[in-house]
Design an enzyme around this catalytic site. Sequence first.
Site, PDB file in Angstrom:
ATOM      1  CE  LYS A 142      -3.347   2.491   2.947  1.00 40.85           C
ATOM      2  NZ  LYS A 142      -4.270   2.436   4.100  1.00 40.85           N
ATOM      3  CD  GLU A 179      -6.758   5.147   2.356  1.00 38.77           C
ATOM      4  OE1 GLU A 179      -7.752   5.237   3.093  1.00 38.77           O
ATOM      5  OE2 GLU A 179      -5.624   4.893   2.798  1.00 38.77           O
ATOM      6  CE  LYS A 232      -6.740   8.536   8.037  1.00 40.28           C
ATOM      7  NZ  LYS A 232      -7.385   7.424   8.732  1.00 40.28           N
ATOM      8  CG  ASP A 250     -10.028   7.360   6.542  1.00 39.60           C
ATOM      9  OD1 ASP A 250      -8.927   7.315   5.945  1.00 39.60           O
ATOM     10  OD2 ASP A 250     -10.141   7.528   7.771  1.00 39.60           O
ATOM     11  NE  ARG A 265     -10.892  -1.397   3.644  1.00 35.84           N
ATOM     12  CZ  ARG A 265     -11.483  -1.641   4.796  1.00 35.84           C
ATOM     13  NH1 ARG A 265     -12.685  -2.203   4.826  1.00 35.84           N
ATOM     14  NH2 ARG A 265     -10.890  -1.319   5.929  1.00 35.84           N
TER      15      ARG A 265
HETATM   16  N1  BES Z   1      -4.434   4.390   6.845  1.00 29.14           N
HETATM   17  C1  BES Z   1      -5.565   4.080   7.614  1.00 29.14           C
HETATM   18  C2  BES Z   1      -5.319   3.033   8.698  1.00 29.14           C
HETATM   19  C3  BES Z   1      -4.378   3.429   9.797  1.00 29.14           C
HETATM   20  C4  BES Z   1      -4.868   4.020  10.948  1.00 29.14           C
HETATM   21  C5  BES Z   1      -3.041   3.159   9.708  1.00 29.14           C
HETATM   22  C6  BES Z   1      -4.014   4.360  11.971  1.00 29.14           C
HETATM   23  C7  BES Z   1      -2.180   3.494  10.742  1.00 29.14           C
HETATM   24  C8  BES Z   1      -2.660   4.102  11.866  1.00 29.14           C
HETATM   25  C9  BES Z   1      -6.683   3.551   6.717  1.00 29.14           C
HETATM   26  O1  BES Z   1      -6.719   4.020   5.424  1.00 29.14           O
HETATM   27  C10 BES Z   1      -7.978   3.917   7.362  1.00 29.14           C
HETATM   28  O2  BES Z   1      -8.222   5.081   7.518  1.00 29.14           O
HETATM   29  N2  BES Z   1      -8.772   2.927   7.731  1.00 29.14           N
HETATM   30  C11 BES Z   1     -10.005   3.144   8.363  1.00 29.14           C
HETATM   31  C12 BES Z   1     -10.977   2.118   7.824  1.00 29.14           C
HETATM   32  C13 BES Z   1     -12.406   2.374   8.207  1.00 29.14           C
HETATM   33  C14 BES Z   1     -12.900   3.637   7.563  1.00 29.14           C
HETATM   34  C15 BES Z   1     -13.219   1.186   7.775  1.00 29.14           C
HETATM   35  C16 BES Z   1      -9.827   2.985   9.867  1.00 29.14           C
HETATM   36  O3  BES Z   1      -9.024   2.159  10.290  1.00 29.14           O
HETATM   37  O4  BES Z   1     -10.451   3.715  10.617  1.00 29.14           O
HETATM   38 ZN    ZN Z   2      -4.858   4.591   4.654  1.00 33.53          ZN
HETATM   39 ZN    ZN Z   3      -7.760   5.865   5.193  1.00 35.84          ZN
END
Ligand code: BES
Ligand code: ZN
Ligand code: ZN
Length: 500
Positions: free
Chosen positions: A266, A350, A278, A348, A352
């Site tokens: 990724k 994104e 965010k 967010d 996947r």
């Molecule tokens: N990049 C983030 C995940 C992340 C969070 C990595 C904290 C490192 C530290 C990812 O893209 C994300 O925002 N995921 C969301 C998914 C949700 C919207 C289903 C998450 O984890 O909140």
């Molecule tokens: Zn991310």
């Molecule tokens: Zn994200």
Amino acid sequence: MKFSVKPTDSTKIATDMIVVFAGDSAVFSHEASVIDQVLHGDLADVSRAEGFDGNRGSTQLVYTHGGIAAPRVLLVGLGKANECTMVHLLEQAAVIGRKAKKIHAKRIAIAMPFDLLNTFSIQVLAQGMVEGLSLGTYEFNRHKSKETQEKEHHIDDVVLLVPAGKLDAAAYGKDMGEIVSRAVVFARDLVNEPPSYTTPTHLGNVAKSLAKGRSEMTCDVLGKSDMETLGMGGILGIARGSDEEPKFIKLSYRGSGRKTLCLVGKGITFDTGGLSLKPSDSMETMKLDMAGAAVILGIFSVLPLLKPKATIVGLISATENMPGSSAIKPGDVVSAMNGKTIEILNTDAEGRVVLADALSYAVEKVKPDALVDLATLTGACMVALGEDIAGLFANTPALCDALKKSAGQAGERVWELPLACEYKEILKSTVADIKNISGKRYGGAINGALFLQEFVPDTVPWAHLDIAGPAFAEKEAPLTPKGGTGFGVRMLINWLLQEK
Ligand code: BES
Ligand code: ZN
Ligand code: ZN
């Protein structure tokens, strides 16, 4: 830091600090006992008086006042020898490095604790020592003032003291440790650089520079129009909110062996969340979201030195996730390279979506014998496993076991989580083949992995590493200063070298 392996007598070596070890209940290693005798029992006396117990993490500095060639001895506790894992060994080496820096020791010598740690081979011990010292003393100060940079103390020279008969094995381990550390540092530096510098274009240029002039390596960097031709609607959709052009990076290393192994990373060079923006405190560290990509680039930077048998392909989906006026909206539908349609309900989630295309590409074009993706995918994985342990999902037990074993040997922590097919239901969309979030509060890491599984047929051995926790250290630890950790480099190098 220059490493060497020598058979020199530990009482005679000219160095600023000699390091010796003790086990549980402060039982001295052979070398520590030898030095203690020459110092007429000073080492034992001082350590007893200061309450040094030999427990893991304990250290005792003793001044030698001319009794031996080195002015200081650092006694380091290893705790119960049979409980010492690779993680512990690396941490102890990191503690040694930090102590040396603190007391401004530029040259150190380490009397290797072969007699205490006979569960490790000589080679592994030497490798661990080099990795722990290099990674524990890592600093990223390129953007600090000259004065601050000059104030930092560095270790110039490290000698691993080993008996003459063990020199070759120790030297091999030392060389491996240096190569692996270089790869980890490469990945850490990329993650630590500011996100406006490490754009998708920059990652593409880094990849190209790695392959340049190397007959065994090739690099292709696909731009927007190439991706349109391939039907990569996932990465293109996520990239819409950004002014930076997305890049799909392909690196190949040709080995002499039969197998093709594919690593997918990724590479979200900054994750604002897109329109599902965010909050600012969650965004602070989101330059880390290309850590999977950085691991792949770090590994490729040393493949010509490691010369693995297998052919290795690295794929990176690189884009920013921004909320620009053309950004993808919740409710939009995109079509991934394998033809599956995805309803984007949360921009967010994104990672996947961009990985859907990379995994489809791997399956269709690379046809690997094994496929492993690395992604800072879900905050939920951090809730489940904390900041130090990666989630491991796999559709093939043999691949899962091989990765667990490689991680254990390399001193990285992974924990298997299930690809629970009973949860697949919740990814069903009313308007497309699947949706990118479950809409449920629970099982976020599993849902992310199940989404990715939609793009990998069961016939392809595949594993997903959710490295959201361990990719970035928010607090200082011996082996990982704050910032990018390069997590995944060590376990994957170990795995790649074992596959033929
Ligand atoms: N990049 C983030 C995940 C992340 C969070 C990595 C904290 C490192 C530290 C990812 O893209 C994300 O925002 N995921 C969301 C998914 C949700 C919207 C289903 C998450 O984890 O909140
Ligand atoms: Zn991310
Ligand atoms: Zn994200």
